[in-house]
Design a protein around this motif. Structure first.
Motif, mmCIF file in Angstrom:
data_model
loop_
_atom_site.group_PDB
_atom_site.id
_atom_site.type_symbol
_atom_site.label_atom_id
_atom_site.label_comp_id
_atom_site.label_asym_id
_atom_site.label_seq_id
_atom_site.Cartn_x
_atom_site.Cartn_y
_atom_site.Cartn_z
ATOM 1 N N VAL A 1 -3.993 -1.331 2.657
ATOM 2 C CA VAL A 1 -2.795 -0.801 2.055
ATOM 3 C C VAL A 1 -1.945 0.424 3.250
ATOM 4 O O VAL A 1 -0.795 0.152 2.802
ATOM 5 C CB VAL A 1 -2.671 0.084 0.678
ATOM 6 N N ASN B 1 1.510 5.373 3.363
ATOM 7 C CA ASN B 1 3.107 5.373 3.090
ATOM 8 C C ASN B 1 3.127 4.092 2.179
ATOM 9 O O ASN B 1 4.464 4.216 1.742
ATOM 10 C CB ASN B 1 3.438 5.718 4.303
ATOM 11 N N ASN B 2 2.197 3.594 1.732
ATOM 12 C CA ASN B 2 2.790 2.074 0.910
ATOM 13 C C ASN B 2 1.726 2.147 -0.330
ATOM 14 O O ASN B 2 0.295 2.459 -0.226
ATOM 15 C CB ASN B 2 2.311 0.777 2.229
ATOM 16 N N THR B 3 2.703 1.672 -1.745
ATOM 17 C CA THR B 3 2.153 1.246 -2.519
ATOM 18 C C THR B 3 1.106 -0.128 -2.820
ATOM 19 O O THR B 3 1.834 -1.182 -2.039
ATOM 20 C CB THR B 3 3.181 1.218 -4.103
ATOM 21 N N GLU C 1 0.773 -4.082 -3.389
ATOM 22 C CA GLU C 1 1.521 -4.918 -3.679
ATOM 23 C C GLU C 1 0.396 -6.215 -3.865
ATOM 24 O O GLU C 1 -0.445 -6.679 -2.765
ATOM 25 C CB GLU C 1 2.616 -5.194 -1.878
ATOM 26 N N HIS D 1 -1.647 -7.492 -0.461
ATOM 27 C CA HIS D 1 -2.591 -6.812 0.038
ATOM 28 C C HIS D 1 -4.228 -7.751 -0.622
ATOM 29 O O HIS D 1 -5.122 -6.953 -0.105
ATOM 30 C CB HIS D 1 -2.999 -5.262 -0.361
ATOM 31 N N SER E 1 -3.190 4.993 -5.240
ATOM 32 C CA SER E 1 -1.794 5.851 -5.868
ATOM 33 C C SER E 1 -2.536 7.279 -6.470
ATOM 34 O O SER E 1 -1.520 8.531 -5.945
ATOM 35 C CB SER E 1 -0.684 5.492 -6.364
ATOM 36 N N ASN F 1 8.561 5.899 -3.273
ATOM 37 C CA ASN F 1 8.057 4.119 -3.928
ATOM 38 C C ASN F 1 8.254 3.968 -5.178
ATOM 39 O O ASN F 1 7.735 3.091 -5.274
ATOM 40 C CB ASN F 1 6.581 3.840 -3.456
#
Ligand code: HEM
Length: 196
Positions: free
Chosen positions: A27, A30-32, A34, A37, A154, A195
């Motif tokens: 992932v 820097n990303n949440t 989705e 993934h 997260s 995010n």
């Protein structure tokens, strides 16, 4: 199932680290998470299956009642009898599973048949089997996967200081944890605010 999975991960920090590493690799920090993934999170997928094995949601499935008498493996099952299929025991049977009480997601890794839990393999039936098997599989499975991946990617999770994790289940149609788990999250992603 979210609660059971979080509990086993708290019990096994080395497995938690592997899950977090996979999430960071797939992932990115820097990303949440989705939906796209999920198909690349094979270790988390194996963790979920291993949790299904040791903590099946319905340990006795839904009771069956045969419409006619049948003979099976030397037993006669009379028409109209009430049958309970003990998945909890089957999932922990040492004749089927090596070291069955060990939480070892690796047993589900590199599994060529990723659908072995949909009711055709009688050793592993977290959603039951046959005409009464769970009709909510696609929704339940995806939600569970998505929620866990998001929570684990997260946040960092820890038990309140001095807490001893109680892994007992409370027997019922659905097997819940006897003591609800209480965990403390701290943000893990570098730009979580962006995010949200
Ligand atoms: C991870 C989540 C879930 C798990 C582990 C699970 C597991 C199960 C199991 C083991 C059974 C008994 C099957 C059998 O006896 O052969 C069952 C039945 C059932 N499930 Fe699920 N389930 C989940 C999510 C859902 C969802 C999201 C829904 C609805 C949207 C749902 C609706 C049902 C219904 C209606 C039955 C009864 C089916 C019947 O008796 O004909 N389940 N589930």
């Amino acid at each position: 199932m979210v609660e059971w999975t979080m509990a086993v991960l708290m019990q096994h920090p080395e497995i938690m680290e592997k899950v977090k590493k996979e999430l960071s690799d797939v992932v990115g920090v820097n990303n949440t998470v989705e939906e796209f993934h999920l198909s690349n999170l094979s270790y988390l997928n194996a963790v979920i299956k291993e949790t299904f094995r040791l903590h099946p949601a319905l340990p006795l499935l839904v009771p069956r009642c045969p419409a006619r008498s049948v003979h099976l493996n030397g037993y006669t099952i009379p028409k109209g009898s009430r049958l309970f299929i003990n998945m909890w025991c089957i999932h922990r049977d040492p004749r089927i599973w090596e070291n069955p009480l060990e939480f070892r997601p690796e047993r589900f890794l590199n599994d060529p048949d990723n659908s072995n839990h949909y009711g055709n393999d009688f050793r592993f039936m977290p959603f039951g089997s046959g005409r009464r098997k769970c009709p909510g599989i696609p929704l339940g499975e995806k939600l569970l996967f998505f929620i866990l991946a998001s929570l684990l990617h997260s946040f960092e999770w820890r038990l309140p200081h001095g807490t001893v994790l109680d892994m007992s289940g409370q027997f019922g149609i659905v097997m819940k944890k006897k003591e609800p788990i209480l965990l403390i999250p701290t943000p893990r992603l570098t730009n979580l605010d962006a995010n949200c």
